[in-house]
Design an enzyme around this catalytic site. Structure first.
Site, PDB file in Angstrom:
ATOM      1  CB  ALA A   1      -0.923  -0.015   1.213  1.00 55.12           C
TER       2      ALA A   1
ATOM      3  CG  LEU B   1       0.558   5.481   4.288  1.00 50.23           C
ATOM      4  CD1 LEU B   1      -0.230   5.951   5.500  1.00 50.23           C
ATOM      5  CD2 LEU B   1       1.444   6.603   3.757  1.00 50.23           C
TER       6      LEU B   1
ATOM      7  CD  GLN C   1       6.687  -4.117   1.595  1.00 47.53           C
ATOM      8  OE1 GLN C   1       6.629  -3.380   0.599  1.00 47.53           O
ATOM      9  NE2 GLN C   1       7.687  -4.982   1.778  1.00 47.53           N
TER      10      GLN C   1
ATOM     11  CG  ASP D   1      -7.750   4.909   3.151  1.00 46.47           C
ATOM     12  OD1 ASP D   1      -8.125   5.363   2.052  1.00 46.47           O
ATOM     13  OD2 ASP D   1      -6.651   4.355   3.324  1.00 46.47           O
TER      14      ASP D   1
END
Length: 720
Positions: free
Chosen positions: A154, A156, A158, A305
């Protein structure tokens, strides 16, 4: 720049060693930190400008040569690569846009989709170093067979799927990207320095700096995995108190393996909601909407999110929400104001919208005198009306809206602004709307809010929510003492509440219940809503309207029976003469049917029809004619037990109804007089006084009634 900056800072305290010394978003510290790193700031600004400029130049060339559509897929793939190169801040923007089919062409939606779960990973060697440093142990001592590649990456961090040593459970280990804090801090610093220039250049009324600060605070908080774990736990603690507890959840956190840069949770087996081919995806979308509304308007902690990669359909049909790093918190007063606004939206009370926008901070206080202007109301009504029809932004005539807003701005100045707190709310629900539009091209996010709004209006006991309930049910007549519920509005409210109850119970997900359990649930729901110890806004309206229905229906039935009994030569009905030989009550308002009674009776007929229709259309309806003797005994026992458990509430509700019936009778006598006074023409001449004024034969007297006084006395006794 460096020399001047050094001279100006002589004698001042040295700059911080990091942009955010307390690991919290701090634009002042960031400015001090980056003021001493001019080369780094300039390099990043050039990089962003150069990479973006190349893409924009290609787009401009396509426009000039008429090849926008032809090269759309190439440009979309290029945009995805560009955002990936620019880093986490820009990847987040791309993820939010990737689901908006109503805003972007199919080519761009396809191109940006890779940002949802195909962000390039960093080396596992670096990830292992971070894990060992954070946990203080060797990887081999904590996990079995740590994989060489992450299962997902992702913006920011993993994620790795591993098994905890000494146990049999699989866990998800999320590891933060190296040096990610400084990357985000630099981008947020650049954006914050640029937005005041944009605001001035385009004369925008919105507090752009405030919006950036709100966004930055959430971004930095997302880097603290301990805080993310706390957020997930807070969500579960809040949602367990709601009807949604059995259908939505966050992955349980493994506390002993969680630090600021490493988050470990139990592994959840499922598939992305937007990729699932299961027939219940649309139902899960509804559950997602109800869950996010519950977060925003009830628990106060909103997950910000919700891109498709963070919403999973589990193997047992539940909704799992991942990634709790980015959240926002709403205070209770703002929550109630949002509920009022959404009640006005879903009931199409557009006249109330400008006032809502003022209270929510979308209209500056110095423009408060303009909120009732017909031009403002008409423009907003047109926008919201189109949005309610479904289809997202694509359903709105953007050119006309822009023209209308420009005209309003020319006449009244910058009338609208975006309050900083709304940035994350808009992001969350924009993504949810995008997911809904993916599943249904005519998806309406406003209509999807109705089930939760209905549930909240019917169950919330606060005074302000009660006011919103009155507005929803009665509309403009809410302050009229002769008010009668609006059938269309009640139909909307009942339908919405039914949809929420069905969705929250998981009934449509195949979790079928026995007929006795269904009836028990209905009985509990009705008693919880109406037979309460303390009077609630809903019960107050229910008792008021039920009392009106009883009195009006009784008068209407009595009038109908009298007419059917026949008429005597004297002009009186047979039944009337038998019951009241002297005609004392013949013209009394207690028995006389008026226009309000007729409206009440007609509304009652409509409500009965609504209940019948709702029951016949409901998938959970129980056909009582097919119940067995055993089921009848079981159900009777259940209902009797429920009534006994709530006997105090039932008794108090009955007393309130009796009091209301007496009050309506007393008010009717007082308002209508003891009886109609028949005026008979007289042949007597009117007397004149010496001063030329007309003098009546007898002075007028205030109507008095022993029965009225008696009713008032009984009413006072009951209230005491």
């Amino acid at each position: 720049y460096s020399i001047v900056s050094t001279i100006l800072s002589f004698g001042q305290e040295p700059p911080p060693n990091s942009p955010y010394p307390m690991n919290k978003y701090d634009p002042v510290s960031a400015r001090k930190y980056f003021d001493g790193k001019f080369g780094l700031v300039l390099s990043r600004a050039i990089q962003v400008s150069f990479l973006s400029g190349a893409f924009l130049s290609g787009l401009a060339l396509d426009y000039l040569t008429g090849k926008l559509e032809e090269n759309a897929q190439v440009r979309a793939d290029g945009l995805s690569v560009l955002l990936t190169k620019l880093g986490p801040s820009f990847i987040k923007i791309g993820q939010s846009l990737s689901i908006r089919r109503d805003l972007l062409s199919p080519a761009y939606v396809r191109g940006l989709k890779s940002l949802q779960d195909q962000v390039p990973s960093y080396s596992t060697a670096e990830a292992r170093e971070i894990i060992e440093s954070e946990l203080g142990s060797r990887i081999e001592d904590v996990f079995e067979d740590f994989p060489s590649e992450p299962i997902a990456a992702a913006s920011l961090g993993q994620v790795y799927k591993v098994k905890v040593r000494g146990g049999d459970r699989d866990v998800a280990v999320k590891v933060q990207r190296p040096n990610i804090m400084n990357q985000i801090a630099l981008d947020m610093h650049l954006i914050r320095e640029v937005v005041p220039i944009i605001k001035t250049a385009f004369n925008i009324n919105t507090d752009f700096v405030g919006v950036v600060d709100t966004w930055g605070a959430g971004f930095v908080d997302e880097l603290d995995y301990i805080e993310e774990a706390i957020n997930a736990k807070s969500f579960m603690e809040g949602i367990v108190q709601t009807p949604l507890s059995g259908v939505v959840f966050a992955p349980p956190v493994v506390d002993e393996l969680t630090t600021r840069k490493v988050l470990t949770t139990e592994w959840v087996v499922g598939e992305r909601l937007d990729k699932s081919a299961k027939e219940d995806v649309s139902i899960l979308c509804s559950i997602a909407m109800n869950s996010y509304l519950t977060m925003m308007l009830e628990t106060g902690l909103l997950h910000c999110d919700p891109h498709p990669g963070n919403l999973l359909r589990t193997t047992d049909g539940k909704l799992c929400i991942l990634d709790w790093g980015m959240v926002t918190r709403l205070d209770p007063d703002l929550q109630i104001t949002l509920i009022e606004h959404m009640a006005h939206l879903t009931s199409a009370d557009y006249d109330e919208i400008p006032k809502d926008l003022l209270l929510l901070g979308f209209i500056p206080e110095d423009k408060a005198d303009l909120i009732k202007d017909s031009g403002v109301v008409d423009t907003l009504a047109e926008i919201y009306g189109a949005w309610t029809g479904g289809g997202g932004a694509a359903s709105v005539n953007v050119n006309k809206v822009i023209a209308d807003l420009q005209e309003l701005t020319a006449e009244k100045g910058n009338l609208f602004k975006i309050p900083p707190y709304f940035a994350y709310i808009a992001k969350s629900f924009s993504v949810l709307e995008g997911i809904g539009l993916t599943n249904d091209a005519q998806y309406s996010i406003i209509n999807e809010c109705l089930p939760y709004v209905s549930k909240r209006l019917l169950t919330d006991k606060s005074e302000r929510t009660g006011g919103a309930l009155n507005t929803f049910i009665f509309g403009p007549d809410k302050a009229n003492e002769d008010r009668i519920i609006d059938y269309d509005r009640v139909e909307q409210l009942v339908s919405g509440f039914g949809d929420y109850t069905t969705s929250a119970s998981g009934e449509l997900l195949g979790k079928n219940s026995s007929r006795a359990v269904i009836i028990e649930g209905v009985a509990t729901q009705v008693l919880d809503l109406l037979a309460t110890e303390e009077e609630t806004p809903l019960q107050e309206i229910f008792i008021e309207q039920l009392a009106k229905i009883i009195t009006s229906s009784t008068r209407s039935a009595w009038s109908d029976i009298r007419e059917r009994s026949g008429v005597l030569p004297s002009g009186r009905t047979v039944l009337g003469s038998l019951v009241d030989p002297l005609g004392i009550f013949r013209s009394s308002p207690i028995v006389r049917v008026n226009e309000l009674d007729e409206r009440t009776v007609e509304t009652t007929r409509n409500l009965i029809q609504l209940i019948t229709t709702t029951n016949s259309n409901s998938e959970s309806t129980v056909d009582t004619s097919t119940l067995s003797n055993t089921e009848i005994i079981e159900i009777s026992s259940i209902v009797a037990q429920k009534l006994f458990e709530r006997r105090s509430g039932v008794a108090k509700t009955t007393n309130r109804l009796a009091t209301k019936l007496l009050q309506l009778t007393a008010d009717r006598l007082e308002k209508g007089g003891e009886r109609d006074i028949v005026v008979v023409a007289s042949n007597e001449p009117v007397k004149n006084t010496s001063d030329g004024k007309i003098q009546e034969e007898s002075d007028k007297k205030e109507p008095s009634s022993d029965r009225l006084a008696g009713a008032r006395q009984i009413l006072e006794t009951i209230e005491q």
